[in-house]
Write a protein that holds these residues in place. Structure first.
Motif, PDB file in Angstrom:
ATOM      1  N   MET A   1     -12.731  -9.726   4.822  1.00 17.43           N
ATOM      2  CA  MET A   1     -13.938 -10.038   4.832  1.00 17.43           C
ATOM      3  C   MET A   1     -14.831 -10.131   6.160  1.00 17.43           C
ATOM      4  O   MET A   1     -14.293 -10.631   7.079  1.00 17.43           O
ATOM      5  N   SER A   2     -16.009  -9.955   6.037  1.00 14.05           N
ATOM      6  CA  SER A   2     -16.867  -9.984   7.391  1.00 14.05           C
ATOM      7  C   SER A   2     -18.152 -10.576   6.847  1.00 14.05           C
ATOM      8  O   SER A   2     -18.742 -10.341   5.837  1.00 14.05           O
ATOM      9  N   VAL A   3     -19.095 -11.157   7.976  1.00 17.72           N
ATOM     10  CA  VAL A   3     -20.269 -11.729   7.702  1.00 17.72           C
ATOM     11  C   VAL A   3     -21.230 -11.270   8.971  1.00 17.72           C
ATOM     12  O   VAL A   3     -20.816 -11.471   9.928  1.00 17.72           O
ATOM     13  N   ASN A   4     -22.404 -10.933   8.773  1.00 14.44           N
ATOM     14  CA  ASN A   4     -23.155 -10.472   9.657  1.00 14.44           C
ATOM     15  C   ASN A   4     -24.638 -11.198   9.150  1.00 14.44           C
ATOM     16  O   ASN A   4     -25.217 -10.744   8.536  1.00 14.44           O
ATOM     17  N   LYS A   5     -24.924 -12.493   9.677  1.00 14.62           N
ATOM     18  CA  LYS A   5     -26.041 -13.257   9.410  1.00 14.62           C
ATOM     19  C   LYS A   5     -26.346 -14.001  10.615  1.00 14.62           C
ATOM     20  O   LYS A   5     -25.710 -14.588  11.382  1.00 14.62           O
ATOM     21  N   GLU A  74     -34.228 -15.259   8.471  1.00 11.36           N
ATOM     22  CA  GLU A  74     -32.867 -14.876   8.130  1.00 11.36           C
ATOM     23  C   GLU A  74     -32.372 -13.555   7.984  1.00 11.36           C
ATOM     24  O   GLU A  74     -33.501 -12.654   7.367  1.00 11.36           O
ATOM     25  N   LYS A  76     -29.938  -9.563   9.666  1.00 11.76           N
ATOM     26  CA  LYS A  76     -28.651  -9.409  10.205  1.00 11.76           C
ATOM     27  C   LYS A  76     -28.904  -8.724  11.344  1.00 11.76           C
ATOM     28  O   LYS A  76     -29.914  -7.943  11.601  1.00 11.76           O
ATOM     29  N   ASP A  98     -34.349 -10.250   6.412  1.00 16.00           N
ATOM     30  CA  ASP A  98     -34.286 -10.492   4.786  1.00 16.00           C
ATOM     31  C   ASP A  98     -35.269 -11.304   4.161  1.00 16.00           C
ATOM     32  O   ASP A  98     -35.756 -10.905   3.086  1.00 16.00           O
TER      33      ASP A  98
END
Length: 106
Positions: A1-5, A74, A76, A98
């Protein structure tokens, strides 16, 4: 899993620049300044971010966002490479927004 926030809270540095790369598809570009205290110094560190808003967010920015507006965003991170008019290879990191909320004006 990865997050780009990315979550930012800052002030708009210039009025949005609206472009239409495709018919009926607006894209807004603007800069956002964030500040943080520099430990051991009285000076703040200012970081400038490039925001990219598309669709309804771009139309909202065109109507309501101006230089000095305080924003919560917010989005990415996206980095793109391009060649400028002098044939120099460049990299540009942008925040694709977003969600945004106007918090006030200075």
């Amino acid at each position: 899993m990865s997050v780009n926030k990315v979550i930012l809270l800052g002030n708009v540095g210039r009025d949005p620049e609206i472009r239409y790369p495709e018919k009926d598809f607006p894209v807004a570009y603007l800069s956002l300044a964030t500040n943080e205290r520099n430990p051991g110094s009285q000076l703040d560190i200012t970081e400038w971010h490039i925001l990219v808003l598309t669709g309804q967010n771009a139309l909202f920015a065109e109507k309501y966002i101006r230089k000095g507006t305080r924003l919560y965003v917010e989005g990415k991170l996206r980095t793109r490479e391009y060649t400028d008019k002098f044939k120099i290879a460049r990299r540009r990191t942008e925040i694709y927004v977003d969600t945004l909320e106007i918090l006030g004006r200075q």
